[in-house]
Scaffold this active site. Structure first.
Site, short mmCIF file in Angstrom:
data_model
loop_
_atom_site.label_atom_id
_atom_site.label_comp_id
_atom_site.label_asym_id
_atom_site.label_seq_id
_atom_site.Cartn_x
_atom_site.Cartn_y
_atom_site.Cartn_z
CG ASP A 46 -1.97 -1.10 1.18
OD1 ASP A 46 -1.79 -2.08 0.42
OD2 ASP A 46 -2.97 -1.00 1.90
CE LYS A 49 -6.96 -1.33 2.65
NZ LYS A 49 -5.63 -1.82 3.03
CE LYS A 76 -5.20 1.84 2.44
NZ LYS A 76 -4.10 1.11 3.12
#
Lengths: 303, 315, 499
Positions: free
Chosen positions: A140, A239, A203
């Site tokens: 991430d 996400k 995300k």
């Protein structure tokens, strides 16, 4: 390298009307999810969670406890799925990897000088490579929001592409930190940059900045994913992270995914919740559904 | 004639007198000369055609002379409506200030021609005093409405505080093409009092002038023709109500009709035919056009449409 | 990540398509109607009491989604209308016109509050009687109706500020005839400004949706509003005609079709009655290539499928700029795939029942016409109930101005789609209609919005939004869409004489 070998052209990103987006989100929230659909939805949401601990005071002990929770959300109740992944700092990847052995739960690591991203590219790439070498399945990363807001889109694009390369086989989630991007137009631009530069997932947030994930921001990102899919047939995952603490809200997000992208995205391969408190709230709802009485957090483990 | 006008506004009048003296003297001194008689024509699209029907009606004036006026037909109405339609959007699109100046300019020109209007009103039966009064009031009324062109929208508009995150406002747009059946009894003031608010609001019009007091209307058309009012904005026909009323009311490309009448059968006919295309029918009967209450912006409002616009407020 | 996912990531679908048919299918979530009290039979509400129709006739009102009879409703006759007008006149002369405006306001506020208190009950009945989705009656119709009363209540003692230089006076007795698409909301749109301005009312609800107006009568009774100030006379066309033609009515307000509006305008010609008409429409909804396209698609859906398309201001003519036409149509089709057609009482229903068998027949006729004209039809693959009156949301693609489905008001969930190239072209096409009620414009460029909104001949223009309503916002049409405004300051004017 990137999903596209051309750099990002801002003109490909359509304008976004904030009020309309909010109205659409209100419509998602007016969907009534009952009975079997609710139970199925709650279990699905649980299975999509990236159970997260990202604190400066994280320790091996804390991470191990979290990993156990990830594999055994609530053993008292049969038929409960595990979460999708555990999300930790790079130095905790090895611990998590070991703790999760034998499960299908992925290890995700935040990297690239998370959460600010204010480090030289070399440091970010080293951070990434370290996490991958430690055994992370997913990285991430954060984008350089300052440079983005300066209009330096190509730098942001190139950084993502470089991190993608450094990820090797690990999947890349690109955190836009939408709470710092100010407008939905910027969210859309950043989504397109990330997608075109090679993101496997996009995300919303680090969880360190308020607001974190919101439905309007997530919808705009889902629309970017949809447009990319229309153009290329390639799927990108989504996400939302931070701020999704209740089952009800998680179900609203699922409604949004269902009505925006449909069936194909309705699984942990393509949609995740970055959350720490959500799992227990879902468990309480599932228990309420089974027993017919409202639940107390005292009966659910808090790791 | 003009030099006998009331001394109310000496400076303004002086120029008028000076301009008109020459004409008046010529008339008096050139008695051996054959007078050139005027052909009264109708006014369509800035031009003075004869009625396509080729018909006329005679009007006997107070000095005993008889003049012939065009007896317009429905085809003249048709042509006038085409001209009015053609002119409407461009007229409406002009800035309020510009329309204001154009109407003011028309008033200036009427002022310089006031002796002719006064003379004609007398020829149509008015006393000298009444003729002067009507002419002056008509000019002042035009100036009154000229001033409204760039103001009425502020008065009749609103910003509406809706509950959602939208900016919402209502503003005014012209209804479109208006047919005006002017007062029979008041040939100049009655005409200006209805024409001015209609065009001030951005509409264009086709006027059926007073049948018995038509000279003022024709002269007004001549002034308009040389004014800055664009061709087609005002079209003036002469003829009989009996023949033309239905066609003023039933035309499908006319958006509103302004009828001055107190005759039940006229009102009913106009309102009935207006239903063909949901025409706005404004009916009134004013017995005294001189009353101050007869000039007000609500006459403009009668020929405007409220448009409400919504837009989200967001970032 | 799993191999499965890797595989998927590499997969290049030949025809990328989205599937909305499987995951998370919403189980039925019906709104309860258990607490609804409906009488078997409703009389007329005249002079503050319930009176039997003079000829003793009753007609049935049915639930269009089940075809079941909900109640019997009195058929008001000319005599009944006369009774109602007499009551309204007496109430006007003796009570309402003499009451201080401030006190008048309090009654109207009270009605607003009572509607709010019983909002859920009204929403359920509205959906049962008219077929509209409970989500809309609950979130839109009923709150807006209450808000409308609340808004106009406050005007009652402030009328002199609305018309500078004038002394506004009430008119007298207003006869009001409302349609079946927004039954309670239209009643509120009519009654609230009339009362605030000091008039009394005789109102006829539509014959297929009389129930919420009758429930409103119950509230009015409960509110203590003086007898005769509001009278509700149910019935069909003949009852409406009796109102239109009654000699002691001072003002007619009608919302409905342009055809009937013209008949009314003709019928009252020469009577001196004041008139406002809110009639049909065929609104252009215009999408420019620089628009926020995903939001524009929402606007298209909301524009035409809101209330089954039974909306006079529905965006029933879609104009999409050629450069984005394929994209927009694709998005629109996918969006339509997620629309849920069915039980109006289900909280998840997006498109409910068509209001009546007659209306369904009319819509189906237009579907045939559209096909015969060579329009390309698209309907999503959704299921519709076998009982009741339902119609799938429908697109007619590749249409032109000459198609009847483009020119005529269908009043159903049917959208005619055209493309355009330039601003001038689309303005001309948008205005190429006898109607002029509403329009929609979608572009991100401010100056283009103002260019469009000033040039479109329509009483309401939604820019980057569609089908928004508010009590403070005037609504009404240009041209054959009617005259007079409802809502806002401008909505007072039709109920006042300015001296």
């Amino acid at each position: 390298m990137g999903n596209h070998n051309v750099s990002y052209q801002p003109s490909i990103s359509p304008p976004i009307d904030q009020i309309s987006v909010e109205e659409r989100c209100a419509r998602f929230q007016s969907r009534s999810i009952k009975g079997e659909t609710k139970v199925a939805g709650l279990k699905l949401a649980l299975s999509m969670i990236d159970l997260t601990t990202l604190e400066g005071k994280d320790s091996e002990g804390k991470v191990k406890q979290l990993c156990y929770k990830a594999m055994h959300p609530h053993d008292a109740m049969p038929g409960i799925p595990t979460v999708a992944a555990v999300c930790v700092y790079p130095t905790m990847v090895r611990t998590a990897r070991k703790a999760l052995k034998g499960s299908n739960i992925k290890v995700a690591a935040v990297a690239t000088a998370f959460p600010s991203g204010l480090a030289p590219l070399k440091v970010k790439l080293d951070d990434t490579k370290f996490a991958v070498e430690e055994g992370a399945d997913e990285i991430d990363m954060v984008i350089s929001r300052g440079r983005f807001l300066q209009g330096d889109f190509n730098l942001v694009f190139d950084e993502i592409a470089a991190v993608k390369e450094a990820c090797g086989k690990a999947h890349l989630k690109v955190i836009l930190e939408t709470g710092e991007l100010s407008t939905l137009d910027n969210v859309r631009k950043a989504s397109d940059i990330a997608i075109f530069a090679g993101a496997d997932f996009i995300k919303t947030s680090t969880g360190k900045i308020q607001p974190a994930a919101t439905m309007p921001v997530t919808l705009v990102m889902l629309e970017a994913i949809r447009d990319y899919y229309y153009e290329t047939g390639k799927m990108i995952g989504m996400k939302p992270a931070g701020g999704i603490a209740t089952s009800k809200l998680a179900l609203h997000y699922l409604v949004m995914v269902r009505e925006t992208l449909g069936e194909a995205w309705m699984n942990p391969d393509w949609f995740r919740f970055g959350a720490s408190k959500l799992a227990n709230d879902i468990l309480m709802q599932l228990a309420k559904d089974q027993t017919g009485v409202y639940q107390s957090l005292n009966y659910f483990s808090n790791d | 004639m003009a030099n006998t006008s009331t001394p109310k506004k000496p400076t303004a009048k002086k120029t008028v007198v000076a301009q008109n003296n020459g004409q008046a003297e010529k008339k008096q001194t050139g008695s051996s000369r054959i007078k050139v008689q005027k052909t009264y024509k109708i006014f369509i699209n800035g031009q003075f055609p004869r009625t396509e029907s080729g018909r006329y009606y005679p009007l006997t004036l107070s000095d005993g002379s008889i003049v012939n006026l065009c007896l317009s037909s429905r085809k003249d109405i048709r042509n006038a409506v085409v001209a009015a339609r053609e002119a409407q959007e461009k007229w409406a699109a002009r800035a309020g200030l510009n329309k204001s100046q154009i109407l003011y300019r028309l008033a200036e020109m009427l002022e310089t021609r006031s002796s002719q209007f006064i003379e004609e009103l007398q020829l149509m039966g008015a006393t000298k005093e009444a003729a002067i009064n009507e002419t002056e009031t008509a000019i002042d009324r035009l100036i009154y409405y000229a001033g409204w062109c760039d103001k009425f929208n502020a008065i009749f508009s609103s910003v509406n505080p809706v509950s959602s995150s939208h900016f919402n406002f209502s503003s005014n747009e012209p209804t479109g093409v208006v047919t005006i059946v002017a007062a029979e009894e008041s040939g100049l003031l009655g005409l200006i009092s209805v024409m001015a608010p209609v065009i001030a609001g951005g509409n264009t019009c086709v006027v059926l002038a007073s049948e018995s007091k038509a000279l003022s209307a024709v002269t007004l058309a001549e002034v308009i023709a040389t004014s800055d009012i664009p061709a087609g904005v005002v079209n003036i026909l002469t003829g009989t109500r009996k023949e033309l009323l239905a066609h003023m009311a039933n035309h499908m490309d006319v958006n509103a009709i302004y009828l001055h009448s107190n005759k039940a059968e006229e009102i009913k006919e106009v309102e009935t035919l207006s239903a063909l295309n949901v025409k706005r029918a404004r009916i009134e009967f004013v017995s005294n056009w001189f009353e101050p209450k007869e000039e007000n912006p609500y006459r403009i409002q009668d020929f405007i449409e409220v448009k409400t616009t919504w837009h989200p407020i967001g970032i | 990540m799993s191999k499965k996912q890797d595989k998927k990531h590499q997969q290049q679908a030949a025809e990328p398509s989205l599937d909305f048919s499987k995951a998370l299918i919403y189980t039925p979530a019906p709104e309860s109607s258990a607490h609804i009290r409906l009488k078997k039979q409703y009389d007329l509400f005249i002079n503050g009491t319930w009176v039997k129709p003079s000829k003793g006739g009753y007609f049935e009102t049915i639930n269009p989604s089940t075809e079941q009879v909900l109640a019997k409703v009195a058929e008001g006759t000319q005599e009944d209308v006369d009774k109602a007008v007499k009551a309204a006149r007496a109430a006007y002369e003796n009570v309402w016109s003499k009451m201080p405006a401030r006190e008048r306001a309090k009654y109207i506020y009270r009605i607003a509050r009572l509607i709010q208190e019983r909002a859920r009950e009204f929403a359920v009945i509205e959906s049962m009687d008219g077929g509209k989705p409970i989500r809309e009656s609950r979130d839109i119709d009923i709150p807006l109706a209450a808000n409308h009363f609340f808004y106009y209540a406050g005007w009652a003692d402030k009328l002199e500020y609305a018309f500078p230089g004038k002394n506004p006076e009430s008119i007298g007795v207003a006869g009001q005839i409302i349609p079946w698409n927004f039954p309670l909301l239209m009643a509120a749109w009519k009654i609230a400004p009339a009362l605030a301005a000091g008039n009394t009312v005789v109102l006829k609800p539509a014959e297929s949706t009389p129930l919420t107006a009758l429930k409103l009568a119950e509230i009015i009774e409960e509110s203590g509003l003086p007898a005769g100030v509001v009278n509700i006379v149910t019935g069909a066309g003949a009852t409406g005609a009796a109102i239109v033609n009654h000699p002691d009515i001072d003002k007619i307000a009608f919302t409905g079709s342009t055809d009937v509006g013209k008949l009314i305008q003709k019928a009252i010609a020469g009577t001196g009655k004041k008139l406002t008409l809110e009639l049909g429409g065929k609104a252009a909804n215009i999408i420019f290539e620089d628009a926020a396209l995903d939001q524009a698609v929402e606007g298209i859906v909301n524009g035409i499928f809101f209330n089954q398309g039974h909306v006079c201001c529905a965006g029933s003519r879609l104009f999409v700029q050629e450069g984005v036409a394929d994209k927009v149509i694709r998005k629109l089709k996918d969006r339509m795939a997620s629309l849920i057609v069915g039980d109006p009482m289900d909280k998840n229903t997006d498109i409910g029942a068509i209001n009546s068998p007659e209306q369904l027949k009319k819509i189906n006729e237009y579907l045939k016409i559209g096909v015969n004209e060579g329009g390309e039809v698209f309907q999503p693959n959704c299921s519709i109930p076998s009982k009741g009156y339902f119609c799938k949301p429908t697109l007619f693609l590749n249409t032109s101005q000459s198609h009847r489905v483009v020119q005529e008001e269908i009043f159903g969930p049917v959208l005619a789609v055209q493309t355009f190239r330039t601003v001038e072209e689309v303005i001309e096409k948008a205005n190429n209609t006898p109607y002029g009620l509403s329009a929609g414009v979608w572009t991100d460029k401010g100056s283009k919005i103002f260019n469009m909104t000033t040039k479109l001949k329509a009483g309401v223009v939604w820019a980057n939004t569609y089908n928004k309503f508010d009590p403070s916002s005037p609504f009404g049409g240009f041209r054959e869409s009617g005259f007079g405004r409802e809502g806002g300051l401008h909505g007072l004017l039709p109920y006042l004489n300015l001296r």
